[in-house]
Design an enzyme around this catalytic site. Structure first.
Site, PDB file in Angstrom:
ATOM      1  N   ALA A   1     -34.585  40.475 -22.835  1.00  0.00           N
ATOM      2  CA  ALA A   1     -34.701  41.631 -23.726  1.00  0.00           C
ATOM      3  C   ALA A   1     -33.609  41.594 -24.809  1.00  0.00           C
ATOM      4  O   ALA A   1     -32.797  40.673 -24.883  1.00  0.00           O
ATOM      5  CB  ALA A   1     -34.666  42.916 -22.909  1.00  0.00           C
ATOM      6  N   HIS A   2     -33.608  42.623 -25.615  1.00  0.00           N
ATOM      7  CA  HIS A   2     -32.781  42.686 -26.831  1.00  0.00           C
ATOM      8  C   HIS A   2     -31.284  42.455 -26.590  1.00  0.00           C
ATOM      9  O   HIS A   2     -30.736  42.832 -25.563  1.00  0.00           O
ATOM     10  CB  HIS A   2     -32.959  44.057 -27.491  1.00  0.00           C
ATOM     11  N   ASP A   3     -30.672  41.830 -27.552  1.00  0.00           N
ATOM     12  CA  ASP A   3     -29.211  41.703 -27.634  1.00  0.00           C
ATOM     13  C   ASP A   3     -28.580  40.914 -26.491  1.00  0.00           C
ATOM     14  O   ASP A   3     -27.387  41.078 -26.206  1.00  0.00           O
ATOM     15  CB  ASP A   3     -28.553  43.097 -27.732  1.00  0.00           C
TER      16      ASP A   3
END
Ligand code: UDP
Length: 228
Positions: free
Chosen positions: A145-147
């Site tokens: 997922a993000h980041d």
């Protein structure tokens, strides 16, 4: 052992379990990109082996080196990251390049940077703003997922759920079905270099380098140095 001049030889290194799962992805990828007469697709394996596995010639490394080809590219489909690094060093000594194998069902969203030599199996999902190092393996149905920030030679077994703002060090191994709790931008969840996350573990806290954790919530099975 001659390949018609000007053919490019692509190889999947490892003809055991993971390699045999990756080969169909490699075959489909090349078929979608190149004319069939332009290349050969083979296995490399240095162990006990059949000459042909799933329709592809199997060479040991020395035989592969001896092939007459215009160019050679190798993708290492061996889950053990230390072996991956050893073999990459060997390939680099012989100026042989790597190639990435990305299944057509892989989803990558915005601003995903991923290093060379990745293997992304079917239904891997990388969302946005992600940094991943070299020779990453993500087995089928895993997501990042993000980041997230992921180092070199990291390995995801099938169905790993890596939530947002997780940082993973080089050579970490994340077992099948493990869930990594999401961190925050100022306090990412950290999985240290060389850590091993057992299958099905639910990781709610940072994991120190070279430490093995198992269970839900994940607890230390083996600390580093071993026994401490
Ligand atoms: N292997 C190799 N050269 C090496 C080390 C390993 O060709 O220097 C091969 C080994 O013979 C085996 C494969 O890599 O066929 C690894 O298979 P394994 O089942 O251990 O792992 P997986 O396929 O699950 O990654």
């Amino acid at each position: 052992m001659t390949t018609p001049v000007n053919k490019v030889v692509y190889a999947v290194y490892g003809a055991s379990g993971f390699g045999r799962g990756v080969m169909p992805l490699a075959r489909a990828q090349l078929k979608s990109q190149l004319d069939a007469e332009m290349y050969d697709l083979v296995f490399i394996d240095d162990g006990e082996r059949a000459d042909i596995v799933n329709g592809h010639q199997v060479y040991d490394f020395d035989q592969f080196l001896a092939l007459d080809a215009s160019e050679k590219y190798v993708s290492i489909a061996i889950a053990n990251s230390q072996i991956r690094e050893k073999l990459i060093n060997k390939l680099q000594q012989h100026q042989i390049g790597s190639w990435s194998i990305i299944a057509p069902t892989v989803i990558q969203m915005d601003d995903v940077q991923i290093g060379e030599g990745a293997v992304l199996c079917h239904h891997v999902h990388l969302t946005s703003n992600i940094r991943i190092g070299q020779f990453f393996h993500a087995n089928y149905f895993s997501y990042v997922a993000h980041d997230c920030v992921i180092g070199d030679y990291v390995t995801f077994a099938p169905s790993v759920q890596c939530n947002g703002n997780v940082h993973i060090g080089d050579h970490a191994y994340i077992g099948a079905g493990a869930i990594l709790r999401q961190g925050t931008p100022d306090r990412p969840l950290i999985i240290g270099e060389g850590a091993i996350i057992g299958m099905g573990a639910v990781v709610t806290r940072d994991v120190a380098a070279h430490t093995t954790v198992v269970g839900n919530p994940a607890r230390i099975l083996t600390a580093y140095p071993s026994g401490s």
